[in-house]
Design a protein around this motif. Structure first.
Motif: not given
Lengths: 296, 296, 296, 296
Positions: D116-117, D113, A261, A268, D273, D276, A264, D122, A112
């Protein structure tokens, strides 16, 4: 000044830009000879970088009006020089796009990420196909209009699968294969056919944790940093020349899932850097080491 | 091969090694001209690196029998080329040692680190003197047999102190002044006299926290990384060309004292790198930016 | 508030400060029980950190008037709680200084760095002796007034040497042995005697390049980062629990000598961090992994 | 043991998991009181972390059968304790998902991004909407079935646009706004309404290069590392509490375009980060600094 300004604002025309990459036994006068050759053909040097080990390595990027049209002629003129110094060399147009095949398994983060970088123009190459031993990532690829070939592989069918791969790769004139977490072993004859043209991303800081389940083993060993490694694939598993590595600090609070995690993100980015350098002809192989010249 | 092997095992004789460092307006053919010049004098290129911005910058390291004996003659031969390209240039022997003066105040970590690196031969230069506005660090310096000059400075006596400094520096033919946490402002006329020859270590990641008490301000601002910056000193405080920077991750648990402690490790390593690169003629200044060529 | 302010300005009195470090099988209520115990003794918690894996791990730092005087009494009061939870535990005064022995061979950079950190008070412990199989580093140690014992070691005399070491270590009541590039194998019985009390600095990013000549092997393998690892010494060479690691980016231009030079800076910083954490009781061992609690 | 194993294999049921986050004036006994409270309700502590500055900060993660069903009751029981210590606090279920609105402008890398997460699980939250002053990124969002609102903004219409934003955000009960390279100034009243609930990613290592065009200014200043900063948005532009920062080494060879390209990778990882940590209630604000507790 003109040239510097063009370069500064990223406006150098790719068609007028060439790259000469070579290695040969050490000998005095090589740089003088090569730069004189280019000067006499009105090719302005934009960047020159060399490295001297047992052998001599050189990469020159130059600006030369209508280089793409004149490339064959200039190659022929350079051939005698190359021969006299016993060079291994290639001279290419910066406008020529590498043709790539991306191999994946079930994990899509590297794929991706590469697709996005190619789509936005950050990486310039042509992704000719994606090949996978699973059907899972097909939906990720379809919006890009890139062919997705599902070629199942078992231990018993590895050879047969590789032959199917070759029937896909050869007619498409693939330059480089990217193993974007493919997780399958490539047969020796295929690694030889694509020598220094297969890039793998391994999810550890090699040579630590070569082989399977590196994050589990990193957890068990209690390392304080985890990493990823992009390398050329050779006959020996995870032993090929390393192109790029990076790491991230972790601690006792991180579970194996946390390591995966975080890994990853490292994978990439490390893979993207290696692919970028490879398709810009910045990487040369010196035994089992790589020389990575700076790009422009 | 011989040369590569000598280099590999670190056995290149310094007396046979020269460095040519130059900048000039961009123009085609410079590299060809310079490398031909060296080739004709049987100088083998060990390393060549260039950079093109508004101007052109080049650094060549070469091996040349008895270079130190022949240096004047070769310089004279190169002068007409330099003139025709309007080069600013210098050609030096790798065997020539920089003469340094280290300025300190009360904190000894950078000084102690530099002394140790010079003593073990990791850095090759001659420390001609240490100058301080305090007597505190004299005991640290004495075992090395290096003169320690205590020149007190107050706001009122800054100019006078600088004149005393000059009386120490000039007869000793000092090339480079290192401010190893000197914490005093250098007068403009002195920064001009030693243009791009005074290196300061600032205890922040510039341009953040220029000026006084950077660790306190980093704490107050709650940054998640602290850093240090080695730069050339110019008229404007903490605004000169940056040579090297590094950082270390911190978090909310770190007190100002912790930041200072961690900062000391960053400061001494960043300063040591900058000094190394400077005395090996790897650093060139381009406006307010530096070009740092790789060393060997 | 008072306490926070004292802490902030680094003025907590060490004599009034205690640390309780424990591990036990997981069970509900441990934190409640421990914190109630401390509260009832008017011990204010300055820092508490726990970790839960197969086992439970806890570190509490607390402030308690005249703790050093009362420590035996409080220990005895805590013992029944510890027993009921099957704890492995220790309760110590922050004022108590670890007694260290530093083992070295010929390379002085780690030793010199540690001596400097202890001298400036950055690390608080008592270096009781330096032991070496060579006489080389004696001049480095002498100015500090620390005994330097030269105990030559050959393959044949390893056991005998270790017995001599014990005769030096035991009467001095050494808590912790630091192998600051000692380069000799410690006999199994000695690693068992000082279980998790011997810290080694290995000059690679373990588990990569365990064993001899790691920089040479890193060079041969062509890794893009080199590192260092501080770990507890166990029976198996370079396999003990890792306390700290760090790395630095390198590239094809770096010779083995360059790797060694850069490695020295990583080694001494990684070792210093590990020693700091160990002597502040921040490190606990969980199988072959370490838990590193944050310090204050 | 059971609990530890569940945690280790990432199988803790979110519905049985609670988080208590609080700050209050420093006072002895808080940890004892809080942990006793939880113990008496058969809530097992999975993680506890505290920080002491002018104030006291605590985060406890606990496991408690059917916590989500009992949460209101437990909150009411805790309220008197909270009051007696003058706590600011919240007690939440780990199963509760934050409701997010992402604001973007034209650059899609951070948005892509994050999408996707969240898609791969994630990050666990609900992206309720994407709001942009441009239509460009609509195609990126559409496949995810998330509403995309195009609200054009000019200097003159800033206030009006913000009112339209509020009409979208309020009915959707948005908890947190993420400025994923939104590049527009948020009015003061809106930053106050969403105090410490708006996260911005700034493309520099703050406080360096606050404001516009940070990569250009980083280039001009010649810094040797570039970075990105995720911070809470306050009234003052780029001055809010920093949540996370990271950097990447660059050198003189990097053009502004190169800095932007490399910066994109830093930006998206730093932002991810910060998001999260925020949605896992790991971030507390202490004046203009953040405390970031470790997550599980």
């Amino acid at each position: 000044m003109e040239l510097a300004m063009q370069r500064k604002i990223g406006k150098l025309k790719k068609e007028d830009q060439g790259r000469l990459v070579l290695s040969c036994p050490n000998q005095p006068g090589i740089v003088a000879e090569v730069t004189r050759f280019l000067y006499e053909r009105e090719a302005d040097i934009i960047q020159i970088e060399q490295h001297m080990d047992e052998h001599f390595f050189l990469r020159v990027v130059f600006q030369c009006d209508q280089f793409e049209r004149r490339i064959e002629e200039i190659r022929q003129q350079f051939a005698p020089i190359a021969e006299s110094y016993e060079m291994q060399w290639r001279m290419v147009s910066a406008a020529r796009k590498h043709r790539l095949a991306i191999f994946v398994s079930k994990e899509g983060h590297c794929l991706q990420d590469l697709l996005w970088r190619f789509q936005t123009g950050e990486l310039e190459a042509e992704i000719s196909m994606v090949i996978s031993n699973h059907a899972d990532l097909k939906p990720l690829v379809e919006p890009y209009g890139i062919p997705y070939y599902h070629v199942p592989v078992t231990k018993e069918t590895r050879e047969e699968a590789a032959r199917i791969h070759m029937e896909l790769l050869e007619p498409a004139k693939i330059d480089t294969i990217i193993l974007a977490r493919y997780m399958q072993i490539i047969p020796s004859w295929m690694t030889q056919r694509y020598r220094h043209q297969i890039i793998n991303i391994h999810h550890s800081f090699l040579p630590a944790f070569a082989g399977a389940k590196p994050y589990h083993r990193a957890y068990e060993r209690g390392v304080k940093m985890i990493g990823a490694t992009a390398h050329y694939v050779t006959e020996e598993l995870d032993q090929g020349p390393i192109i790029e590595q990076d790491v991230k600090r972790v601690d006792h609070r991180y579970s194996v899932e946390d390591l995966k995690r975080i890994g990853r993100d490292i994978e990439r980015i490390v893979l993207a850097r290696a692919v970028r350098w490879h398709i810009q002809d910045q990487v040369m192989v010196d035994g089992n080491r790589t020389i990575v010249f700076s790009g422009i």
